[in-house]
Design an enzyme around this catalytic site. Sequence first.
Site, short mmCIF file in Angstrom:
data_model
loop_
_atom_site.label_atom_id
_atom_site.label_comp_id
_atom_site.label_asym_id
_atom_site.label_seq_id
_atom_site.Cartn_x
_atom_site.Cartn_y
_atom_site.Cartn_z
N THR A 91 0.82 -1.21 0.00
CA THR A 91 0.00 0.00 0.00
C THR A 91 0.85 1.26 0.00
O THR A 91 1.97 1.28 0.54
CB THR A 91 -0.91 0.02 1.24
OG1 THR A 91 -1.55 1.31 1.36
CG2 THR A 91 -0.11 -0.20 2.52
N TYR A 127 -1.70 0.47 10.14
CA TYR A 127 -1.90 -0.22 8.86
C TYR A 127 -0.67 -0.08 7.99
O TYR A 127 -0.08 -1.07 7.51
CB TYR A 127 -3.13 0.34 8.15
CG TYR A 127 -3.24 -0.08 6.70
CD1 TYR A 127 -3.20 -1.43 6.34
CD2 TYR A 127 -3.38 0.86 5.69
CE1 TYR A 127 -3.30 -1.82 5.02
CE2 TYR A 127 -3.49 0.48 4.36
CZ TYR A 127 -3.44 -0.86 4.02
OH TYR A 127 -3.54 -1.25 2.71
#
Length: 330
Positions: free
Chosen positions: A117, A141
């Site tokens: 990501t 995250y």
Amino acid sequence: MSVLVTGGAGYIGAHMLLALQDAGEKAVALDDFSSGARWLAPEDIPLIEADVGDQENLAQIINDYGIEDVIHFAGSILVPESIRHPLDYYSNNTGNTLKLLRACVSAGVKRFIFSSTAAVYGKPERVPISEQAPVRSITPYGASMAMSERILEDVAAAHDLSFVTLRYFNVAGADPSCRAGEIGKPTHLIKAAAQIALGYRKEKLQIYGGDYQTPDGSAIRDYVHVSDLAQAHLEALERLRTGGGSITLNCGYGRGYSVYEVVEAFRRVTGEAMDYDVAPRRAGDPAQLIADNAAIRTVLDWRPRYDDIDFIVETAIAWERFLETRKEKV
């Protein structure tokens, strides 16, 4: 020889299975159905209900199906949730990736494609963001994925394993033929806006932050169609199979749209203006995330087909209409 797709009953995983199927590849899917659904995956691809952190089970699956390639999607992806529940994210994203890699090394898997990501970059100093930008995650995250990237690099250096890590920007849209799409409660802008535009949700759209240092004050993101993303994984697989070395690449279109520009895209597609409220910024949201995609276009010869925000919106709306016809199965 088969390709193992973890998280194969999820949003991106299901599109990956379709891309593999369309390319004539043999695939096997694994999912624990915590966020995916069995019906999303193609019926003629084996789908095994299992935890990606179960090393013994993974070893058996890899052996039984002759797995030589693994494409790893299984993980948790919500930034606000990661801030509230960091231990869950480090366990599911980093811990389970470690266990999966251990099983792959033990079984002799040669090639590994990792779903990462742009959140690993945190608040970038410059946009577009190149792969050489500092990794400075600002959320659990992003940090959990950055840790997984490092583990993968170290494992590949020590063992006979090559990898491609793809750092996604904002994935959106749905299969143009409505064979797969995003299900569940909307957690991202385009899905939420599609449901509101169709009248399936009665509340106003929430725009989180109208005071960013951007031209119109709203956050800017690089939206990449999920089918183009799946195609990038096919190109990555081809690179590894033909002897290409391990590499980390951004996956985005290299252009950004503000939240207000996405709202305007919905007006163009539907012919109707959308009501919205401007809410406070969310923790962990940078002002801009736009990919420098020169490397992926060169290294993988990636040629996106759906680089158009209106088309992305159209496919998202078509998918929500499809879901409305089968609510009992979502």
